[in-house]
Write an enzyme that holds these catalytic residues in place. Structure first.
Site, PDB file in Angstrom:
ATOM      1  NE  ARG A 116      -4.037  -2.020   2.144  1.00  0.00           N
ATOM      2  CZ  ARG A 116      -3.964  -3.155   2.834  1.00  0.00           C
ATOM      3  NH1 ARG A 116      -2.936  -3.351   3.657  1.00  0.00           N
ATOM      4  NH2 ARG A 116      -4.894  -4.081   2.717  1.00  0.00           N
ATOM      5  CD  GLU A 180       6.617  16.307 -22.697  1.00  0.00           C
ATOM      6  OE1 GLU A 180       5.962  17.335 -22.429  1.00  0.00           O
ATOM      7  OE2 GLU A 180       6.074  15.197 -22.872  1.00  0.00           O
ATOM      8  NE  ARG A 230       0.428  17.122 -13.164  1.00  0.00           N
ATOM      9  CZ  ARG A 230       0.980  16.272 -12.324  1.00  0.00           C
ATOM     10  NH1 ARG A 230       0.568  16.212 -11.077  1.00  0.00           N
ATOM     11  NH2 ARG A 230       1.960  15.467 -12.715  1.00  0.00           N
ATOM     12  CG  HIS A 241      -0.674  10.455 -25.443  1.00  0.00           C
ATOM     13  ND1 HIS A 241      -1.236  10.559 -24.193  1.00  0.00           N
ATOM     14  CD2 HIS A 241       0.665  10.633 -25.263  1.00  0.00           C
ATOM     15  CE1 HIS A 241      -0.289  10.787 -23.301  1.00  0.00           C
ATOM     16  NE2 HIS A 241       0.867  10.853 -23.934  1.00  0.00           N
TER      17      HIS A 241
END
Length: 343
Positions: A116, A180, A230, A241
């Site tokens: 976790r 980027e 964002r 993509h």
């Protein structure tokens, strides 16, 4: 240059990004390596960088996955988890990625899920990962050809960025990452974008990396889980993509696809300026991929919404706007720059 310590202020999930030449060789000064450390890397990463980190760990094991986006999948993810289990990692141990975005994404997701959540460090070794993917907490794997569709927001405990490791990269990989950095400048920093036009990027690589990091830091601090601002960092990624989904045919890298994905989403004046910057950096500005197939792949992307696709547009340098588009509108933009392409 001296160390630039850039704090990512996210409350309980805050961490430091350390940008310094040679920092990988003194990682133990910044990271808690006095425990078991599973180093996740891939077959494209020079062994010297992995050894440099491993030598500083109390006890290290290396999981080296095959290079390439197609290997960032649930099968490799399962193998990484099994290695963590067989190595005997406990909650107090950690995972460290050494490499580009592929091992970084997979290592972060594995750390998020194992017991976790255990500590995760990122030591990016490509321009692409140094300027973008290593910070911000996006971790994921791909499923059925859909990029990053299975993952979690899970922030690293620290990120070490050493520009010296870029010396082993071929020019194409340098350009791949700079796409980027250009993206962030075009959306947020008109002055930085003009520097890409007028200055030699290779001569100011440290400054390029730091400026990109500071832009992304500011955005992530305001919107850690991509509910608003964002989303601007997805500029070029919707079509990018879609183009990248056909990578088996076109052989393009992620940053090259993002570069192609940006051009149709610009106003005419900015498009002309961006095209010259991309050409100067050695990035592609022509795309022969079939328009219908690109749009079909883009429609499956995470940025698609029920009543359309959330697209980011740049009408002038230093700013952006968000617009919901139908697939027909997105296809029209693609065709206006690249044509129908070949089926």
């Amino acid at each position: 240059m001296g160390a630039a310590v850039i704090p990512m202020n996210l409350g309980a999930d805050s961490y430091d990004i350390v940008l310094e030449r040679g920092v990988l060789g003194k990682a133990g000064a910044y990271l808690n390596l006095r425990r078991k450390v599973l180093i996740v890397t891939d077959s494209g990463v020079p062994e010297q960088w992995v050894r440099t980190l491993a030598a500083q760990c109390e006890e290290a094991d290396v999981f080296r996955m095959p290079a390439g986006e197609t290997n960032k999948n649930l099968d490799t993810f399962r193998e990484a988890l099994r290695r963590m289990l067989s190595f005997g990692l406990r909650r107090g141990d950690c995972v460290a990625a050494v490499g580009g975005g592929v091992p970084g994404d997979l290592a972060g997701f594995a750390a998020a899920c194992y017991m976790r959540g255990i500590d995760f460090y990122n030591c990016p070794t490509t321009v692409l990962s140094q300027v973008d993917s290593s910070i911000g907490g996006k971790t994921a794997v791909d499923l059925d050809g859909i990029k990053n569709i299975v993952g979690a927001f899970y922030q690293p405990k620290a990120v070490l960025i050493d520009p010296d490791v870029l010396a082993t990269l071929p020019p194409r990989q340098i350009a791949n990452g700079l796409a980027e950095a250009v993206k962030m400048a075009l959306c947020f920093d008109a002055e930085e974008f003009s520097r890409f036009e007028t200055e030699k990027t290779g001569a100011r690589m440290d400054a390029v990396i730091e400026r990109a990091l500071r832009i992304k830091k500011s955005v992530v601090e305001q919107d850690a889980k991509e509910r608003g601002l964002r989303r601007a960092l997805n500029f070029g990624h919707t079509l990018g993509h879609g183009i990248e989904a056909l990578h088996a045919e076109n052989g393009l890298l992620h940053g090259e696809c993002v570069a192609l994905g940006m051009l149709p989403m610009c106003g005419p004046e900015v498009r002309n300026r961006l095209k010259k910057v991309l050409e100067k950096l050695g990035l592609p500005t022509r795309c022969g991929a079939d328009a219908s197939r690109v749009i079909a792949a883009a429609a499956h992307d995470k940025k698609a919404a029920g009543d359309g696709i959330i697209a980011i547009l740049a009408d002038e340098a230093g700013s952006f706007r968000e617009q919901r588009m139908t697939t027909a509108e997105l296809k029209a933009r693609y065709i206006s720059v690249y044509g129908e392409g070949k089926a």
